[in-house]
Design a protein around this motif. Structure first.
Motif, mmCIF file in Angstrom:
data_model
loop_
_atom_site.group_PDB
_atom_site.id
_atom_site.type_symbol
_atom_site.label_atom_id
_atom_site.label_comp_id
_atom_site.label_asym_id
_atom_site.label_seq_id
_atom_site.Cartn_x
_atom_site.Cartn_y
_atom_site.Cartn_z
ATOM 1 N N VAL A 266 12.988 -42.503 -13.516
ATOM 2 C CA VAL A 266 13.807 -41.502 -12.836
ATOM 3 C C VAL A 266 12.937 -40.328 -12.395
ATOM 4 O O VAL A 266 12.066 -39.876 -13.133
ATOM 5 N N LYS A 267 13.169 -39.897 -11.156
ATOM 6 C CA LYS A 267 12.548 -38.672 -10.633
ATOM 7 C C LYS A 267 13.627 -37.610 -10.736
ATOM 8 O O LYS A 267 14.636 -37.673 -10.038
ATOM 9 N N TYR A 268 13.421 -36.648 -11.619
ATOM 10 C CA TYR A 268 14.477 -35.699 -11.966
ATOM 11 C C TYR A 268 13.954 -34.272 -11.850
ATOM 12 O O TYR A 268 12.758 -34.020 -11.888
ATOM 13 N N GLY A 269 14.845 -33.352 -11.773
ATOM 14 C CA GLY A 269 14.536 -31.934 -11.699
ATOM 15 C C GLY A 269 15.469 -31.278 -10.704
ATOM 16 O O GLY A 269 16.075 -31.956 -9.867
ATOM 17 N N TYR A 270 15.603 -29.962 -10.788
ATOM 18 C CA TYR A 270 16.567 -29.300 -9.900
ATOM 19 C C TYR A 270 16.271 -27.822 -9.681
ATOM 20 O O TYR A 270 17.175 -27.051 -9.370
ATOM 21 N N SER A 271 15.025 -27.432 -9.810
ATOM 22 C CA SER A 271 14.712 -26.021 -9.607
ATOM 23 C C SER A 271 13.325 -25.885 -8.997
ATOM 24 O O SER A 271 12.319 -25.907 -9.700
ATOM 25 N N THR A 272 13.287 -25.743 -7.674
ATOM 26 C CA THR A 272 12.025 -25.654 -6.956
ATOM 27 C C THR A 272 12.070 -24.512 -5.953
ATOM 28 O O THR A 272 13.070 -24.334 -5.258
ATOM 29 N N VAL A 273 10.993 -23.755 -5.885
ATOM 30 C CA VAL A 273 10.818 -22.741 -4.850
ATOM 31 C C VAL A 273 9.568 -23.105 -4.078
ATOM 32 O O VAL A 273 8.540 -23.453 -4.669
ATOM 33 N N GLY A 274 9.676 -23.055 -2.760
ATOM 34 C CA GLY A 274 8.536 -23.384 -1.924
ATOM 35 C C GLY A 274 8.651 -22.681 -0.590
ATOM 36 O O GLY A 274 9.519 -21.826 -0.403
ATOM 37 N N TYR A 275 7.784 -23.046 0.319
ATOM 38 C CA TYR A 275 7.897 -22.464 1.657
ATOM 39 C C TYR A 275 8.050 -23.577 2.678
ATOM 40 O O TYR A 275 7.552 -24.689 2.502
ATOM 41 N N VAL A 276 8.779 -23.250 3.728
ATOM 42 C CA VAL A 276 9.093 -24.230 4.761
ATOM 43 C C VAL A 276 7.906 -24.335 5.712
ATOM 44 O O VAL A 276 7.523 -23.364 6.360
ATOM 45 N N ALA B 107 27.671 -42.448 -20.773
ATOM 46 C CA ALA B 107 28.906 -41.879 -20.233
ATOM 47 C C ALA B 107 28.649 -40.678 -19.320
ATOM 48 O O ALA B 107 29.533 -40.270 -18.567
ATOM 49 N N GLU B 108 27.441 -40.108 -19.387
ATOM 50 C CA GLU B 108 27.102 -38.921 -18.591
ATOM 51 C C GLU B 108 26.176 -39.224 -17.418
ATOM 52 O O GLU B 108 25.784 -38.311 -16.688
ATOM 53 N N HIS B 109 25.799 -40.474 -17.220
ATOM 54 C CA HIS B 109 24.845 -40.821 -16.162
ATOM 55 C C HIS B 109 25.276 -40.294 -14.797
ATOM 56 O O HIS B 109 24.466 -39.697 -14.085
ATOM 57 N N ASP B 110 26.506 -40.507 -14.404
ATOM 58 C CA ASP B 110 26.955 -40.047 -13.085
ATOM 59 C C ASP B 110 27.011 -38.521 -13.022
ATOM 60 O O ASP B 110 26.578 -37.919 -12.041
ATOM 61 N N ARG B 111 27.533 -37.895 -14.043
ATOM 62 C CA ARG B 111 27.698 -36.444 -14.034
ATOM 63 C C ARG B 111 26.361 -35.714 -14.048
ATOM 64 O O ARG B 111 26.232 -34.625 -13.501
ATOM 65 N N MET B 112 25.354 -36.298 -14.665
ATOM 66 C CA MET B 112 24.053 -35.625 -14.785
ATOM 67 C C MET B 112 23.088 -35.938 -13.644
ATOM 68 O O MET B 112 21.974 -35.435 -13.643
ATOM 69 N N ARG B 113 23.527 -36.736 -12.682
ATOM 70 C CA ARG B 113 22.650 -36.961 -11.524
ATOM 71 C C ARG B 113 22.353 -35.623 -10.864
ATOM 72 O O ARG B 113 23.239 -34.813 -10.675
ATOM 73 N N ALA B 114 21.110 -35.419 -10.521
ATOM 74 C CA ALA B 114 20.696 -34.191 -9.843
ATOM 75 C C ALA B 114 20.612 -34.454 -8.341
ATOM 76 O O ALA B 114 20.389 -35.592 -7.918
ATOM 77 N N PRO B 115 20.797 -33.397 -7.536
ATOM 78 C CA PRO B 115 20.635 -33.582 -6.092
ATOM 79 C C PRO B 115 19.252 -34.152 -5.783
ATOM 80 O O PRO B 115 18.250 -33.727 -6.360
ATOM 81 N N PHE B 116 19.202 -35.130 -4.926
ATOM 82 C CA PHE B 116 17.966 -35.754 -4.444
ATOM 83 C C PHE B 116 17.201 -36.517 -5.527
ATOM 84 O O PHE B 116 16.056 -36.910 -5.329
ATOM 85 N N MET B 117 17.825 -36.745 -6.663
ATOM 86 C CA MET B 117 17.227 -37.547 -7.725
ATOM 87 C C MET B 117 16.967 -38.959 -7.195
ATOM 88 O O MET B 117 17.728 -39.468 -6.380
ATOM 89 N N SER B 118 15.903 -39.567 -7.667
ATOM 90 C CA SER B 118 15.616 -40.962 -7.337
ATOM 91 C C SER B 118 15.534 -41.759 -8.626
ATOM 92 O O SER B 118 15.271 -41.212 -9.692
ATOM 93 N N GLY B 119 15.743 -43.059 -8.508
ATOM 94 C CA GLY B 119 15.756 -43.894 -9.699
ATOM 95 C C GLY B 119 17.083 -43.745 -10.406
ATOM 96 O O GLY B 119 18.083 -43.375 -9.801
ATOM 97 N N GLY B 120 17.079 -44.061 -11.687
ATOM 98 C CA GLY B 120 18.314 -43.968 -12.450
ATOM 99 C C GLY B 120 18.031 -43.821 -13.930
ATOM 100 O O GLY B 120 16.926 -44.094 -14.395
ATOM 101 N N PHE B 121 19.041 -43.366 -14.656
ATOM 102 C CA PHE B 121 18.909 -43.217 -16.099
ATOM 103 C C PHE B 121 18.973 -44.589 -16.753
ATOM 104 O O PHE B 121 19.732 -45.433 -16.318
#
Length: 142
Positions: free
Chosen positions: A72-82, A54-68
């Motif tokens: 699934v490629k998941y995560g939502y907190s990255t710092v890097g340099y351009v 019931a939470e699959h759609d709500r828990m999708r993360a930005p730029f996530m790939s695959g699916g629950f």
């Protein structure tokens, strides 16, 4: 151009997969990840395949790939340099809501420059601060 990405593939099992990236378009940036944070709550649910259907759609993360639940490629907190892309962002340290991956291309609007003087390893906690602030607002704490 290649990157390594963390994919959760079965309960308690993850693997590194090689991904091919495209060059950034004029309105995009190529980010090389420097720091990532793992959510003990949300990402633990993902790792163990415990995201309720019931939470699959709500828990999708930005730029996530695959699916629950998997893969699934998941995560939502990255710092890097351009490294490349929009000239005003090249060379800047940025925060992005992006899964665990060594490099990635995203729209320039999807990154937030980290203010000067804020260590990159601390800036990765921005997603946690948003969660804490939302909890305070939702609780109407005064």
């Amino acid at each position: 151009m290649q990157a390594d990405a963390l994919w959760t593939v079965a309960p308690g099992r993850a693997e590194i997969r090689r991904e091919t990236l495209t060059s950034p378009a004029p309105d995009e940036v190529l980010v090389r990840a420097r720091h990532g944070a793992v959510s003990r709550g949300t990402e633990r649910l993902v790792l163990h395949g415990r995201v309720p259907a019931a939470e699959h759609d709500r828990m999708r993360a930005p730029f996530m790939s695959g699916g629950f639940p998997f893969p699934v490629k998941y995560g939502y907190s990255t710092v890097g340099y351009v490294e490349a892309g929009r000239p005003d962002l090249v060379g800047r340290t940025v925060f992005a809501l992006f899964p665990h991956q060594t490099r990635f291309v995203v729209p320039a609007e999807a990154v937030v420059p980290v203010p000067d003087g804020v260590p990159a390893r601390r800036a990765v906690l921005a997603a946690n601060m948003e969660t804490a602030l939302n909890a305070v607002w939702d609780a109407a704490a005064g």
